[in-house]
Structure formats: structure tokens, C-alpha cells
Design an enzyme around this catalytic site. Structure first.
Site, PDB file in Angstrom:
ATOM      1  N   ASP A 147       2.267   6.286   4.876  1.00  0.00           N
ATOM      2  CA  ASP A 147       2.690   6.987   6.094  1.00  0.00           C
ATOM      3  C   ASP A 147       3.753   8.052   5.838  1.00  0.00           C
ATOM      4  OD1 ASP A 147       1.114   5.404   7.953  1.00  0.00           O
ATOM      5  OD2 ASP A 147       2.484   3.768   7.498  1.00  0.00           O
ATOM      6  N   HIS A 200       6.260  -1.882   1.872  1.00  0.00           N
ATOM      7  CA  HIS A 200       4.882  -2.300   2.120  1.00  0.00           C
ATOM      8  C   HIS A 200       4.773  -3.783   1.825  1.00  0.00           C
ATOM      9  CE1 HIS A 200       0.477  -2.438   1.870  1.00  0.00           C
ATOM     10  NE2 HIS A 200       0.481  -1.296   2.506  1.00  0.00           N
TER      11      HIS A 200
END
Length: 378
Positions: free
Chosen positions: A315, A261
């Protein structure tokens, strides 16, 4: 002449001031209006969280009841939008259908009374209410079926799951889906939110703002990643193949979907909550072999890449939860949009409060003083 510093992807450059949400990527903290995401996931509902994000504080009991009533009674879409959606190709991606449908709402509600709080509230309610209806309607219509009418007696999440199947969902499934929406509702200045704020800064209508954000969310480097996580787990196929698959990815320098991320350098707090939700679903409705593959994948990635701050993001486990709820893979990203429209609308309101149109500069690296060549000489 002033020379501008170039940062690819605007990394580290503040594009706005905001009091909507906050992320501490080193500690794995996400807050909505100062409230930790773990507390909201445990105690709140999606519509209460939406109210918090958009209007800045938790609603009173009466305020929440009125807000829920408004959303419940604005779920139906105009028949002309329904007819338009019937003309969409069956092979089209649901995100493209949603972007077109969200933009079409602006044709019916195009008045831009951006200083009128009644107009703003009506737009918020209409978008929150109809986006799920349009997602469910396209899912059924692309199969040749008529869309299912929304039910005013069902809450926000239960109604969406009902519109997908015309079956009232199990209460646990509806609650877990509601928590998923809370987790995806807002996440500071991500790509789609930036797109929403840039569009909002032109003082266009909120339907164009949401449509532009939907288009941005659809890319595989943003909302579309959860679809690719499921494809990756299917490709791996077994726990035994996790390590060879990962080592091959590392050798090829291929992206590992669902990991890493831009902000978080520890495990995304939303991924932790989603993993727990997956376990709750499997305990009641049966296990999923892909979950075991995912757990092993997380372990091996941490072993290989944890020192680089690469851990599961939101996700990684969300697709497993949606799949267990019976949701088709290509609806994962539209569901992300159903949730994230809350954040987009919160940023739309915040942008309007102290608006200045976005007009970034660029670093020109082209040629100068090039003479025009006549076409017969080229």
C-alpha cells in the site's frame, strides 16, 4: 468436553490448502503458481497472469488470444445496472457502489451451474470484464456525467484508464497500470480471500462471492490502507516533518499506514516494484513532492522499527503511482478490487473442487445458568 484453542484473527491457523500463490515473509518472496512476482511484473500482462492464477498454468498464444477476445467483448454492463448506479448517492464510497453492483450481476446471471465448466468460464470472463466498467461508470455518474463506453480495440488496462477520462492513455502509463494489477491480483489467504472462500463454500453464485470479498477489502486494515497512506503523506507535508510525525505516532502507539505486514518481515517485494514504477512515471511526467516524503519516511521507519521487521507493504507506494496516473484517491481501493477479483475467482474455483462448508467453532466466555427476569422487575 474438548477445549478449543483461541487464536485472535485466526493467526497462524491454516484454513485451506492451496496451490495458487505462496509467500515467504522472511525472504520477501511472492509466487503465483510457482512463478516469482518480479518475473511476472517484467514479462507478463494482467490477463495472462489472471489466466495463470485461475486455470493453473500459463496459456498458449491461442488460449490467451481467445481469453482476451472474450474479456474485450463482455465489458459492457446491462442498462438496468447502469440505471441502478445512477440512483446511488454521489457521496457514497466507490467501494460500496462496487459491492452493490457486483451483487446485482447475480440477479441477471443467478443460475448456479457450479459443475458446468462453461458456466464457470462465463462467470470468470463476465466478472473480469465488467468490474472495471462499473468502477469507471460510477466515477463519472457521481459527477453527473454519462459513463464512457468501453473500447474493444484497447487492452484491459488502457481501456480502464480511457473509461475514466475518455482520453487514450500514454502507453507507459497503461503498461505501469497493468503491472499494478498484476501485483495486486493475489496474495494467499488474506481477509477478503478468506471471505470469498467462506462464501463460496456455501455453493452460492460467484457474484455473491465477489461481492462479499469486495465488502471485506474496503476496510482500512485491508485494501483501504492505500487511501490512508496518501492522507498521511499530505498530513506530514514536508521532509523536515517526517521524523517528528513518526516520533509522535510511536509515542501515541498509532498505526503507521503503509508499513508492516502480518506475513512479511522484510520489505514487501511488491512495494519494491511499485517504487520503481513510481520512478518511471516521475521521470516521464514530472516529480511528486510526496514521493520524496515517502522515501524519507521509509528511511526513518527502517531506522526506528526495522529491527521489529516493519517495512513498507504494497500500500505504501501504490497510491503515489495511482495519483500520478490521475486516479482519484477514493478509487484506489476499487482498483485493488479490479485486480484482486482474479485471486478471488481462482480461490472460488479451488474451493469448488473439494468443497466443505466453513463452520469454525468458538470459545464461549459468557455466563451460565442465568434466570430470566420478568420485564416488570427489570
Amino acid at each position: 468436553m474438548m477445549v478449543c484453542e483461541y487464536q485472535p484473527g485466526l493467526e497462524g491457523i491454516a484454513a485451506a490448502q492451496s496451490s495458487i500463490s505462496n509467500v515467504d515473509g522472511q525472504k520477501g518472496i511472492l509466487e503465483y503458481r510457482g512463478i516469482r512476482i518480479e518475473e511476472l511484473a517484467e514479462k507478463s500482462t494482467f490477463l495472462e497472469t489472471a489466466y495463470l492464477l485461475i486455470w493453473g498454468q500459463l496459456p498458449t498464444s491461442e488460449e490467451l488470444k481467445e481469453f482476451e477476445h472474450e474479456v474485450r467483448h463482455h465489458r459492457r454492463i446491462k442498462y438496468r445496472i447502469r440505471d441502478m448506479m445512477k440512483c446511488f448517492p454521489e457521496s457514497g464510497h466507490p467501494m460500496d457502489a462496487l459491492q452493490a453492483s457486483a451483487a446485482a450481476l447475480g440477479l441477471f446471471y443467478s443460475r448456479r451451474d457450479l459443475h458446468n465448466p462453461i458456466y464457470i468460464r462465463d462467470a470468470v470472463v463476465r466478472l473480469l470484464a465488467t468490474i472495471p466498467t462499473m468502477v469507471a461508470a460510477f466515477q463519472l455518474m457521481r459527477k453527473g456525467n454519462d459513463p464512457v463506453r468501453p473500447r474493444d480495440d484497447l487492452d484491459y488496462s488502457a481501456n480502464f484508464l480511457y473509461m475514466l477520462s475518455e482520453k487514450e492513455p500514454d502507453p507507459l502509463a497503461a503498461r505501469i497500470f497493468d503491472v499494478c494489477l498484476i501485483l495486486h491480483a493475489e496474495h494467499t489467504m488474506n481477509a477478503s480471500t478468506f471471505s470469498a472462500r467462506v462464501t463460496a463454500s456455501t455453493l452460492t453464485d460467484p457474484y455473491a462471492v465477489v461481492a462479499s470479498a469486495v465488502g471485506t477489502l474496503g476496510g482500512p486494515l485491508h485494501g483501504g490502507a492505500n487511501e490512508e497512506v496518501i492522507q498521511m503523506l499530505e498530513e506530514i507535508g514536508s521532509i523536515a516533518n517526517v521524523r517528528p510525525y513518526l516520533e509522535d505516532c510511536l509515542q501515541r502507539k498509532a498505526k503507521i499506514m503503509g508499513f508492516g505486514h502480518r506475513v512479511y518481515k522484510v520489505k514487501d517485494p511488491r512495494a519494491t516494484i511499485l517504487q520503481d514504477l513510481a520512478q518511471q512515471l516521475f521521470a516521464k511526467f514530472g516529480s511528486d513532492k510526496y514521493y520524496d516524503i515517502a522515501v524519507e519516511m521509509e528511511r526513518v521507519v527502517e531506522e526506528k522499527l526495522g529491527h521489529k521487521g516493519i517495512y513498507p507493504n504494497v500500500d505504501f507506494y501504490s497510491g503515489l503511482v495511482y495519483a500520478k496516473l490521475g486516479i482519484p484517491t477514493d478509487l484506489f481501493t476499487p482498483i485493488f478490487a479490479i485486480a484482486r477479483v482474479t485471486g478471488w475467482l481462482a480461490h472460488w474455483k479451488e474451493q469448488l473442487a473439494e468443497n466443505r462448508i466453513f463452520r469454525p467453532t468458538q470459545v464461549y466466555n459468557g455466563l451460565h445458568e442465568i434466570a430470566y427476569t420478568a420485564i416488570e422487575e427489570r
